[in-house]
Motif scaffolding. Structure first.
Motif, PDB file in Angstrom:
ATOM      1  N   UNK A 126     -20.245 -14.453 -74.116  1.00  0.00           N
ATOM      2  CA  UNK A 126     -19.131 -15.061 -73.908  1.00  0.00           C
ATOM      3  C   UNK A 126     -19.045 -16.323 -73.415  1.00  0.00           C
ATOM      4  N   UNK A 127     -18.114 -17.275 -73.706  1.00  0.00           N
ATOM      5  CA  UNK A 127     -17.760 -18.946 -72.799  1.00  0.00           C
ATOM      6  C   UNK A 127     -19.010 -19.420 -73.248  1.00  0.00           C
ATOM      7  N   UNK A 128     -19.980 -19.333 -74.761  1.00  0.00           N
ATOM      8  CA  UNK A 128     -20.460 -20.347 -74.848  1.00  0.00           C
ATOM      9  C   UNK A 128     -20.112 -21.150 -75.994  1.00  0.00           C
ATOM     10  N   UNK A 129     -20.814 -21.738 -77.183  1.00  0.00           N
ATOM     11  CA  UNK A 129     -20.548 -22.363 -78.389  1.00  0.00           C
ATOM     12  C   UNK A 129     -20.398 -21.201 -79.406  1.00  0.00           C
ATOM     13  N   UNK A 130     -21.152 -20.141 -79.858  1.00  0.00           N
ATOM     14  CA  UNK A 130     -20.929 -18.924 -80.359  1.00  0.00           C
ATOM     15  C   UNK A 130     -19.871 -18.563 -80.203  1.00  0.00           C
ATOM     16  N   UNK A 131     -19.824 -18.059 -79.037  1.00  0.00           N
ATOM     17  CA  UNK A 131     -17.985 -17.117 -79.053  1.00  0.00           C
ATOM     18  C   UNK A 131     -16.946 -18.331 -79.459  1.00  0.00           C
ATOM     19  N   UNK A 132     -16.935 -19.539 -79.092  1.00  0.00           N
ATOM     20  CA  UNK A 132     -15.851 -20.433 -79.371  1.00  0.00           C
ATOM     21  C   UNK A 132     -15.200 -20.431 -80.935  1.00  0.00           C
ATOM     22  N   UNK A 133     -17.167 -20.494 -81.401  1.00  0.00           N
ATOM     23  CA  UNK A 133     -16.864 -20.436 -83.338  1.00  0.00           C
ATOM     24  C   UNK A 133     -16.087 -19.092 -84.301  1.00  0.00           C
ATOM     25  N   UNK A 134     -16.384 -18.025 -83.219  1.00  0.00           N
ATOM     26  CA  UNK A 134     -16.184 -16.858 -84.029  1.00  0.00           C
ATOM     27  C   UNK A 134     -14.670 -16.618 -83.357  1.00  0.00           C
ATOM     28  N   UNK A 135     -13.846 -17.048 -82.029  1.00  0.00           N
ATOM     29  CA  UNK A 135     -12.836 -16.838 -81.831  1.00  0.00           C
ATOM     30  C   UNK A 135     -11.803 -17.947 -83.076  1.00  0.00           C
ATOM     31  N   UNK A 136     -12.396 -19.491 -83.355  1.00  0.00           N
ATOM     32  CA  UNK A 136     -12.027 -20.232 -84.325  1.00  0.00           C
ATOM     33  C   UNK A 136     -11.633 -19.186 -85.495  1.00  0.00           C
TER      34      UNK A 136
ATOM     35  N   UNK B 299     -19.608 -10.035 -85.372  1.00  0.00           N
ATOM     36  CA  UNK B 299     -19.223 -11.305 -84.747  1.00  0.00           C
ATOM     37  C   UNK B 299     -18.964 -11.192 -83.774  1.00  0.00           C
ATOM     38  N   UNK B 300     -17.799  -9.787 -83.385  1.00  0.00           N
ATOM     39  CA  UNK B 300     -17.667  -9.398 -82.559  1.00  0.00           C
ATOM     40  C   UNK B 300     -18.317  -9.196 -80.771  1.00  0.00           C
ATOM     41  N   UNK B 301     -19.577  -8.449 -81.208  1.00  0.00           N
ATOM     42  CA  UNK B 301     -19.885  -8.034 -80.675  1.00  0.00           C
ATOM     43  C   UNK B 301     -21.064  -9.405 -79.898  1.00  0.00           C
ATOM     44  N   UNK B 302     -21.635 -10.270 -80.666  1.00  0.00           N
ATOM     45  CA  UNK B 302     -22.098 -11.287 -80.356  1.00  0.00           C
ATOM     46  C   UNK B 302     -21.395 -12.462 -79.333  1.00  0.00           C
ATOM     47  N   UNK B 303     -19.712 -12.698 -80.116  1.00  0.00           N
ATOM     48  CA  UNK B 303     -18.927 -12.715 -78.868  1.00  0.00           C
ATOM     49  C   UNK B 303     -18.990 -12.651 -77.781  1.00  0.00           C
ATOM     50  N   UNK B 304     -19.388 -10.980 -78.287  1.00  0.00           N
ATOM     51  CA  UNK B 304     -18.252 -10.196 -76.310  1.00  0.00           C
ATOM     52  C   UNK B 304     -19.984 -11.016 -75.693  1.00  0.00           C
ATOM     53  N   UNK B 305     -21.290 -10.945 -76.359  1.00  0.00           N
ATOM     54  CA  UNK B 305     -22.525 -11.172 -75.121  1.00  0.00           C
ATOM     55  C   UNK B 305     -23.001 -12.151 -75.022  1.00  0.00           C
TER      56      UNK B 305
END
Length: 314
Positions: free
Chosen positions: A124-134, A116-122
């Motif tokens: 970043x600033x997309x809805x996927x990043x916001x989902x994993x940050x949440x 999740x952290x790797x996908x969120x970094x790749x």
């Protein structure tokens, strides 16, 4: 390397001494008397005093601590006031259950959080990043015992998929054993998963802007090769630190989770011993947990060297 191992060994001894002394004084300032807890409030003062003398509780605190420490140096953790069994025997019976739950919850957290952290970094600033940050914020904010109750309510009472409590030994079947670990493992590992998502994302974002990553892209290497062959190994170093530190937190959190899910580990044994003022059991369990925590941190240091050969210990 030899000097480093000697220094870490000395640090472990100091940690053991500090934990022992702190735990001893916390037990002494806790209201309640072991003799009264054993005999009950209906016991006469003479009976209570007689039991106190037989247990050595009438001795000054430094004498009690010295006797216990001397016995520990000989490998004797004492005898339980309640069960009259050796504390080491009680711990060896319960510790495998707690270690299994802790390791299982850690593996769940790693398997969820690192990708999740790797996908969120790749992304970043997309809805996927916001989902994993949440999800990360949810993980670090939700109390483990409350999340455990919610898991029982949904997956046990409403859906009936998983058992609400209890521990099934491996001898009774792999699947029943695994089912008994899922809910407490998720409840215990949620906080670690939330922390690892944040750290793995931040570490990966920082790594992806390094010069050697830009050089690899300029050479035409694929994104998969760059991520797995170059960025991931360096990005995992701070994440490994968090895993090692949080191992002790998971052992401590197991006390609550084992109570919620009626697990027969050292967590429930420790809580029961505190309520019964069973000092030898409390001291022995605390010492073993502290020892496991320091050993884990030593192992983490050696994993550093495997992940990054530039790291050397002098």
């Amino acid at each position: 390397m030899r000097r480093y191992i000697v220094l870490r060994g000395a640090q472990m001894i100091l940690v053991m001494i500090g934990v022992t002394v702190l735990c001893f004084f916390m037990l002494k300032v806790t209201p309640g008397d072991p003799a009264t807890a054993i005999l009950g409030v209906q016991a006469s003062p003479q009976e209570v005093e007689r039991l106190r003398r037989s247990l050595g509780l009438d001795q000054p605190w430094f004498v009690q601590l010295g006797i216990w420490a001397g016995n520990v140096m000989r490998g004797d953790l004492g005898i339980s006031y309640i069960s009259k069994k050796p504390v080491s025997e009680l711990i060896l019976t319960r510790l495998p259950v707690t270690l299994e739950l802790t390791i299982f919850s850690m593996l769940l957290a790693i398997l969820i959080a690192i990708p999740a952290g790797i996908i969120s970094a790749v992304k970043r600033n997309t809805w996927i990043d916001y989902f994993f940050t949440g999800f990360s914020l949810f993980g670090v904010s939700m109390p483990s015992f409350w999340f455990g109750i919610l898991l029982i309510l949904v997956f046990s009472l409403w859906l009936g998929w998983l058992p609400a409590s209890g521990y099934v030994p491996l001898q009774r079947g792999i699947w029943p054993h695994f089912r008994s670990l899922i809910l407490p493992g998720l409840a215990l590992g949620l906080f670690l998963a939330g922390v690892l998502v944040r750290f793995s994302r931040a570490s990966m974002v920082e790594t992806l802007v390094q010069d050697y990553i830009r050089t690899a892209r300029a050479k035409g290497l694929s994104n998969r090769h760059i991520l797995l062959g170059h960025a991931l190994r360096n990005a995992l170093i701070p994440t490994v630190t968090i895993v090692g530190i949080q191992f002790g937190a998971l052992l401590g959190g197991a006390v609550i989770i084992e109570t919620v899910f009626a697990f027969p580990g050292v967590g429930t044994m420790l809580l029961t011993a505190v309520n019964q003022r069973d000092y030898p059991v409390v001291m022995g369990v605390t010492l073993v947990i502290a020892l496991l925590y320091t050993i884990t941190n030593l192992v983490v240091d050696f994993i550093y060297m495997w992940l990054n050969p530039r790291i050397r210990f002098g």
